[in-house]
Scaffold this active site. Structure first.
Site: not given
Length: 109
Positions: A39-40, A67-68
Site C-alpha cells: 500500500e506504500n 488505507n493508502h
C-alpha cells in the site's frame, strides 16, 4: 506449502531492498508463495501500477493494501484488472478492486 508474508514495503527504496533479498531468501527457505503489503510501495505513499508490477516481477504472488491503497488515482483501473492486487476487503464493493483472491499453483498432494 510455505508462505512468506512481507510487511509494508515503502517507496522505491523498500522495493529495491526486496529485489535484493527476496530471490535468495525464497530459494534458501523453499518459499512457495509471497504476499507483500504494497500500500506504500510508491514513493510518498500509495501504490501505482509501476510499483505493483515491480514487486510482481521480483517474485510477489499477491499484493495486499491498506488505507493508502486508493490514494493514487492511476491505480484504480489496475486494481480492477489485476486479481492479485488487493484493496482492503472492508472498503466495500463500491471501491475499485477486490478484497480477496484465490491463488492456484496447480499443486495437489
Amino acid at each position: 506449502m510455505r508462505i512468506l508474508a512481507v510487511g509494508d514495503v515503502c517507496g522505491s527504496v523498500g522495493c529495491e531492498y526486496v529485489r535484493k533479498v527476496l530471490p535468495e531468501f525464497k530459494n534458501k527457505n523453499n518459499i512457495d508463495m509471497v504476499i507483500i503489503n504494497a500500500e506504500n510501495s510508491a514513493d510518498g505513499n500509495g501504490i501505482t501500477p509501476y510499483s505493483a508490477e515491480y514487486l510482481f516481477n521480483i517474485g510477489a504472488d499477491v499484493l495486499t493494501g491498506g488505507n493508502h491503497s486508493l490514494r493514487r488515482s492511476e491505480v484504480y483501473d489496475y486494481l480492477d484488472e489485476n486479481d492479485f492486487v488487493l484493496r482492503p476487503h472492508n472498503f466495500g464493493d463500491d471501491k475499485n478492486g477486490k478484497g480477496y483472491c484465490m491463488v492456484d499453483f496447480g499443486k495437489t498432494q
